[in-house]
Structure formats: structure tokens, C-alpha cells
Design a protein around this motif. Structure first.
Motif, PDB file in Angstrom:
ATOM      1  N   HIS A  33       6.087  19.882 -12.463  1.00 48.67           N
ATOM      2  CA  HIS A  33       6.535  18.487 -12.339  1.00 48.67           C
ATOM      3  C   HIS A  33       7.678  18.163 -13.298  1.00 48.67           C
ATOM      4  O   HIS A  33       8.650  17.485 -12.916  1.00 48.67           O
ATOM      5  N   ASP A  34       7.593  18.650 -14.527  1.00 45.80           N
ATOM      6  CA  ASP A  34       8.634  18.323 -15.515  1.00 45.80           C
ATOM      7  C   ASP A  34       9.985  18.928 -15.139  1.00 45.80           C
ATOM      8  O   ASP A  34      11.035  18.318 -15.372  1.00 45.80           O
ATOM      9  N   ARG A  35       9.976  20.140 -14.535  1.00 48.10           N
ATOM     10  CA  ARG A  35      11.226  20.797 -14.176  1.00 48.10           C
ATOM     11  C   ARG A  35      11.749  20.342 -12.808  1.00 48.10           C
ATOM     12  O   ARG A  35      12.958  20.343 -12.572  1.00 48.10           O
TER      13      ARG A  35
ATOM     14  N   PRO B 225      10.860  17.172 -10.829  1.00 43.17           N
ATOM     15  CA  PRO B 225      10.151  15.912 -10.562  1.00 43.17           C
ATOM     16  C   PRO B 225      10.354  15.386  -9.138  1.00 43.17           C
ATOM     17  O   PRO B 225       9.480  14.697  -8.606  1.00 43.17           O
TER      18      PRO B 225
END
Length: 414
Positions: free
Chosen positions: A202-204, A206
């Protein structure tokens, strides 16, 4: 009071005529009932209409066929779809014959909501919705084109002609619990894989993995070994998880495949064993229930005078199985199991089985009044899972199964 004619009111006669007509319609639309020429013709017409309809649906997708034969193909679709509509109406009229123990409204509801009823309805309804309500239901929409698939499902009715196709249904029914369990496990793994991938990606990414359910498509394509490639992990941890999930996917997809394959092997082995047993078995078993007036009642087995090739192997009395001896006295209501050696030298007896329904000419007719050849005679009537020894006074009723010996058929077999 309504006028009486022939022992009944006019209303009763109309009701009887209506039931007879409905039974004839039911026989006609039921696949595989070929006792009358009109039933055979209707089966043939149904198959031809279905084949032509599917042919037109496939052919019109080709540019050449659409350019040169569009009118003909659309005409074929219109005629065959109209036949499907008539077929559906006839099945509605005869639904009570399909569910004879239910009321007319209940039988209608059961048929309409059944799988075959829904398939029959979708075979023609979308076509006419697009014809009569083109503004609200345009024929070119993807949903209406998708409904054409329902017509293909009508091919399952051909199962009634070929028993080999029933093996597929039997295998799925026998293995349905195992198949449902494997599908449930796959769904759990899909959700778990989606949640795990969301956590690490998710962080990389989104926009790709927006929430826990956004990875369902990725997990499905990975677990089911499709590998579409539109969504994929970019982090090292995500790639490691993808490898593990891909390995799990190979194993999980193999489970339902193995279950179905094993089911086919078991089913064909079972059919083979039954066939071999039938060929190798050299003994016939017969069950007889004694009545109070039977000549064997009250006698010892040694005194009933059985032929030398027949013996009593068991006597069931009041839920108790007795191993008989010569001194065993037979009583009323005893279930006697006889065995005899099968004689292979004799020619097979030609027996014709006739199912009686409301529309059959023998319904409510005494055996002595039935017009049959002198070379034929009725030797058994099955009614409510009971075998009746026929006599001239016995009245044939709807639901009976009549076993007829025909000497002409016997001579043809010889």
C-alpha cells in the motif's frame, strides 16, 4: 345443478378433459418421452430449433456472415426464439404434471423458480424485451447479449437421451461436499493473500492497492495461475509473498481438479464392476411376501414342494431375519427370499414397460377392456412401489407401470 352425462357432471367431464390434455402436453414437452409420434416429433423439433438458434448466434459474429446473411440469421433467431416462448408457455400449462403432489399455483412457482424454468425464461424474454421496449432494453447492450448464453444451457436436456452424459452430473453430486470445501479454502486464501499484499504494497502503490479488497483481483489471478499481470508487487517483501502465494495456488487449484478426476475414475470403475458382476453372477434372487390365503402359509419349508434348483435362503419376520431350515414354518406376512440358478441357454423374454399417465388411453380402464393383441398380455402392474398380479377386473390408473409380454418382440429377439 349441472347436467349429468355418462355418470358425471359436465363440469367433471371438462375437468377430466383438461387433465388429459395437460398430461398429453406434458408428455410432449418432456424430453425422452417417445411413446407417440407427436412426442418424438416435438423432441426433434426442439433440438433442431436449439441448434439453429445457436448457429445463428455464432454465425452473425462473423463479418462475412453478417454482411451477406444477416437477414436470414435474424429470421432464424426470431423463429426459434418464438418456439422457445411457446415451449415455455406449454411447460407452464403442464407444470402441475411435473409436480403432481402440489397445487397448481405451487407447481407453477416451483417450475418458474427452478433452474430449468429460469433457463427457459431467459431463452426468449430478453429478445422480446429488446423488441417491444427498445428504449429501455436495447438489444445491443452487453447484458442482453450475455443472456444468449442461457440458450446454450438448454443443451443439458440432451442428457435424457444419453446416459453417458449423466456421469458428469453424478460425479459432481457425489463430490459436491469436497468441491465446496476446496472452493471455500480457495476463497479464504484469496482474502488472506489480498490482505497481506495490501499490508506490504500500500505504501509503495497507494493507487493500486487502495484497500484490503483491492488485491482480490491480483490474488485470484495468482492463486488460479492466470498471471494476468496488470497488478503486481514491486517491493521485495511483496515479491516474496507473491512467490509463496503462487506456489499455494498451484496446489489449491489441483485439489478440485483431483477430486473431479478421482470421481470420474470411481464412477467408471463402479459401472464396470456392476457390469462385470451382472455378467459373472449366476444366481437370481426373488423376494415374496406371503399372504394369509397363500398355499405356503402355515407349512414347513420341507413340505412346500420347491423344485430342486430353487431354495429359500432367508425369511424376514417382524424385522428379524431367520436362517431357514426344513422344519421352519412359514407364516403370513413373512418376507421370503428365494434363489435360483440363472439359465443362460434360454432366450431373453421380451418385456415392454409402459408408464400410464392421465392422458394414456388405458387410464381408468379395466384390463379385460383393453384392446391388445392376442399375442400380448399384461403380467404385472406396479403401483406405488408394489407389484400387482393382474386380473381382468384390475383397473389401470395414472401412475401405474404396466409390464407387457409381447410374443412378436420375443420372436424377433430369437
Amino acid at each position: 345443478m349441472a347436467e349429468r352425462k355418462g355418470g358425471g357432471t359436465v363440469k367433471d367431464r371438462k375437468t377430466l378433459i383438461g387433465k388429459t390434455l395437460r398430461a398429453k402436453i406434458f408428455n410432449m414437452v418432456s424430453v425422452g418421452v417417445i411413446d407417440e409420434p407427436i412426442n418424438r416429433f416435438y423432441d426433434f423439433l426442439s433440438i433442431v430449433a436449439l441448434v439453429l438458434n445457436l448457429f445463428s448466434a455464432f454465425a452473425i459474429t462473423y463479418n462475412y456472415m453478417e454482411e451477406h446473411y444477416k437477414g436470414l440469421l435474424l429470421g432464424i433467431e426470431a423463429v426459434t426464439t418464438f418456439f422457445f416462448a411457446i415451449d415455455y408457455i406449454l411447460r407452464l400449462l403442464s407444470a402441475n404434471e411435473l409436480y403432481p403432489k402440489d397445487s397448481e399455483l405451487t407447481s407453477l412457482r416451483k417450475y418458474i423458480l427452478s433452474f430449468t424454468g429460469i433457463v427457459d425464461l431467459l431463452s426468449f424474454l430478453p429478445y422480446y424485451l429488446s423488441v417491444f421496449f427498445p428504449v429501455f432494453f436495447p438489444a445491443g447492450t452487453a447484458v442482453f447479449k450475455l443472456f444468449r448464453v442461457a440458450r446454450i444451457l438448454r443443451l443439458f436436456r440432451i442428457n435424457s437421451y444419453y446416459d453417458q452424459l449423466n456421469v458428469i452430473t453424478e460425479v459432481i453430486n457425489r463430490k459436491k461436499q469436497q468441491l465446496m470445501a476446496s472452493v471455500f479454502i480457495i476463497l479464504i486464501l484469496m482474502m488472506a493473500a489480498s490482505l497481506c499484499m495490501y499490508s506490504v504494497e500500500h505504501d509503495r502503490q497507494p493507487k493500486v492497492f487502495k484497500n484490503a479488497f483491492s488485491g482480490i483481483w491480483w490474488s485470484a489471478s495468482t492463486l488460479l495461475t492466470i498471471g494476468y499481470g496488470d497488478i503486481y508487487p514491486v517491493t521485495i517483501m511483496g515479491k516474496i509473498l507473491a512467490i509463496i502465494i503462487a506456489f499455494l495456488g498451484v496446489g489449491m487449484v489441483a485439489i478440485p481438479t483431483g477430486i473431479i478426476s478421482a470421481g470420474f475414475v470411481e464412477q467408471f470403475q463402479r459401472l464396470k464392476d456392476i457390469g462385470e458382476f451382472e455378467e459373472e453372477e449366476n444366481i437370481h434372487f426373488i423376494r415374496v411376501v406371503l399372504g394369509s390365503n397363500d398355499s405356503w402359509t402355515g407349512k414347513k419349508i420341507a413340505d412346500i414342494g420347491l423344485p430342486k434348483d430353487i431354495m429359500v435362503v432367508a425369511v424376514q419376520r417382524n424385522n428379524e431375519t431367520i436362517i431357514p431350515r426344513g422344519s421352519t414354518v412359514l407364516r403370513a406376512n413373512d418376507l421370503i427370499v428365494l434363489c435360483a440358478e440363472k439359465t443362460k441357454e434360454l432366450q431373453p423374454v421380451a418385456i415392454k414397460e409402459i408408464v400410464i399417465n392421465e392422458g394414456h388411453s388405458w387410464n381408468n380402464t379395466a384390463i379385460r377392456d383393453i384392446d391388445i393383441s392376442r399375442q400380448s398380455y399384461i403380467f404385472m402392474v406396479r403401483r406405488d412401489n408394489k407389484a400387482l398380479v393382474p386380473n381382468g377386473k384390475l383397473v389401470i390408473k395414472a401412475g401405474d407401470i404396466v409390464l407387457l409380454y409381447d410374443k412378436h418382440l420375443h420372436n424377433e429377439n430369437i
